[in-house]
Design an enzyme around this catalytic site. Structure first.
Site, mmCIF file in Angstrom:
data_model
loop_
_atom_site.group_PDB
_atom_site.id
_atom_site.type_symbol
_atom_site.label_atom_id
_atom_site.label_comp_id
_atom_site.label_asym_id
_atom_site.label_seq_id
_atom_site.Cartn_x
_atom_site.Cartn_y
_atom_site.Cartn_z
ATOM 1 C CB THR A 85 -0.936 0.019 1.222
ATOM 2 O OG1 THR A 85 -0.154 -0.116 2.424
ATOM 3 C CG2 THR A 85 -1.927 -1.132 1.156
ATOM 4 C CD GLU A 154 12.908 -3.676 6.114
ATOM 5 O OE1 GLU A 154 14.053 -3.876 5.659
ATOM 6 O OE2 GLU A 154 12.094 -2.894 5.581
ATOM 7 N N GLY A 257 19.477 11.639 15.566
ATOM 8 C CA GLY A 257 20.349 11.359 14.430
ATOM 9 C C GLY A 257 19.795 11.945 13.151
ATOM 10 N N GLY A 261 13.323 6.262 8.384
ATOM 11 C CA GLY A 261 13.039 6.021 6.976
ATOM 12 C C GLY A 261 12.468 4.638 6.799
ATOM 13 C CB CYS A 264 6.725 0.768 7.657
ATOM 14 S SG CYS A 264 6.637 -0.910 6.993
#
Length: 466
Positions: A85, A154, A257, A261, A264
């Site tokens: 999506t 991940e 930092g 990113g 998601c």
């Protein structure tokens, strides 16, 4: 139980292989013939520890197969929708083309009573619309619809699938067929004590986007404090440690930092903001917009810091350490590291980028960048070294040896994870993010800002305007 997993990207391929490992008969379906052929050979198009062996075992057992035809799912008891999506090309909302395409396709091929389970991240209200689409095209069979959001990280996707920190079953009717079937699918996880939340459909849809929005807000908050720390001469790492000891806050995701990113968080907070506007919640949309803006500013501040250092030494060669959005992944989608590298290139810098795992994907996305084959090659003759992804290999760099390879020993540690004391001891000028207490010499821009004396405010209204 026969299960189909429709969409075999990162989520779908992981889910299919894990279900096969639990003993289910699984068919993974995708419109990409190349992807299906690769998965059928046991080849993954992305890096994920532990998944290649699980994929190979599923294929060898015969419990896992892949197909390009949705008809292969016709006799399945449970259908998991795992398609992407992405952000719409015309706005901030989610593109639900693939989700509704699957719903229409399932309505055409279903041959038996079944359960359709959404795992894709969707705007609240999507599940009910999908139920309407399926039932309008599927006659003669009882079709239940549920939403079971994923919370994969991940680099930890296998563990997060088999032993998640929580399970959410969003269902239309608590006394319907969906909950018993989902309990069968997740029997092993539930038996191990994984918490289960049975909710209505809208709550389950919000569960994923709300979780991502909260994490994004926490990261943007500490980056906002990093900007203040630079301006005030404070140390954001010490500040985060203090905040982290508050049990209401916690230390995780309070690392300042270059920002967040990946595939998601950025798209999900934008889609949630767009949906908030549609539902009549403009304040929520503004909050999420500010979170996104602060995240983008974190990247800009790092670019400004590198450019300020280059001006100070009249150089333009930059060694970029990292291209992926996080370590232990080859994912460069909306990567802050790659974005910073691209902006530096656009400002005339001569870049050498090194990433242990993500160079292939990064090169495909940014063929205009120069990628080094090793850390040493990236460091060669650099005027500034910028650390953008916290790979463990970068913490193992010997700063004394590295000083002999660069033209100027200047480090911008945009992740604040290198041992800055050790690097300084080796002769390096080091600038972190929000480390104003360890700021560079006076007159040098700190992350894009010059230290200025504060102007006293006469009232709270005046302060707010300033």
């Amino acid at each position: 139980m026969r299960i189909s997993v429709i969409g075999t990207g990162y989520l779908g391929a992981t889910h299919a292989a894990c279900l096969a490992s639990l003993g289910f008969e699984v068919v993974g379906i995708d419109t990409s013939a190349d992807k299906v052929a690769a998965l059928s050979r046991g080849e993954l198009p992305f890096r994920e520890p532990g998944l290649p062996a699980m994929l190979a075992a599923g294929l060898a057992s015969g419990r896992l197969r892949f197909s390009t035809g949705l008809s292969a799912a016709a006799d399945c008891d449970v259908h998991f929708i795992c398609v992407g999506t992405p952000q719409s090309r015309t706005g901030l909302s989610a593109d639900l083309t693939a989700v509704f395409g699957v719903a229409r396709g399932l309505g055409d091929i279903i041959e038996r009573d079944c359960l359709i389970v959404g795992k894709s991240t969707v705007p609240v209200g999507t599940a009910a619309a999908i139920a309407d689409v399926v039932r309008s095209t599927c006659a003669g069979h009882e079709v239940a619809v549920a939403w079971n959001p994923e919370f994969l990280r991940e680099g930890h996707a296998v563990a997060d699938t088999l032993r998640p920190d929580r399970l959410v079953f969003g269902v239309e009717h608590r006394d319907g067929s969906a909950v018993p079937l989902l309990r069968q699918v997740y029997a092993e996880a539930l038996a191990s004590g994984v918490p289960l939340h049975i909710t209505d459909l809208p709550t389950a849809e919000l569960a994923k986007t709300a979780a991502n929005a909260f994490l994004a807000t926490k990261i943007s908050f500490i980056n906002a404090m990093a900007e203040l720390s630079d301006l005030a001469g404070a140390d954001v790492v010490a500040l985060a440690d203090v905040l982290g000891d508050d049990t209401r806050i916690g230390r995780r995701f309070l690392d300042a930092g270059v920002g967040f990113g990946g595939g998601c968080l950025p798209k999900d907070i934008r889609a949630l903001g767009a949906r908030a506007l549609e539902l009549g919640a403009p304040a929520t949309a503004r909050l999420l917009g500010e979170v996104d803006d602060i995240n983008q500013q974190a990247r800009t501040r790092v670019v400004d810091a590198v450019l300020a250092r280059l001006r100070a030494v009249d150089g333009n060669r930059v060694a970029v350490l990292g291209a992926t959005f996080k370590p232990m992944s080859d994912d460069v989608r909306d990567s802050p590291a790659l974005a910073v590298a691209g902006r530096l290139l656009g400002r005339g810098c001569d870049l050498r980028v090194f990433d242990p795992e993500g160079a292939r994907n990064a090169r495909a996305q940014r063929p205009d960048l120069t990628f080094a084959a090793s850390i040493d090659a990236a460091l060669a003759d650099a005027d500034v070294v910028v650390h953008l992804t916290e790979w463990p290999q970068f913490r193992e760099i010997d700063p004394a040896a590295a000083a002999g390879r660069v033209r100027h020993p200047i480090l911008v540690d945009a992740r604040n994870t290198l041992d800055q004391v050790r690097w300084r001891a080796a002769g390096w000028t080091v600038q972190g993010v929000g480390r104003g207490a360890c700021a560079p010499a006076a007159g040098v821009a700190v992350a894009g800002w010059l230290m200025q004396d504060p102007v006293p405010a006469t009232s709270s209204d005046d302060l707010a305007r300033r």
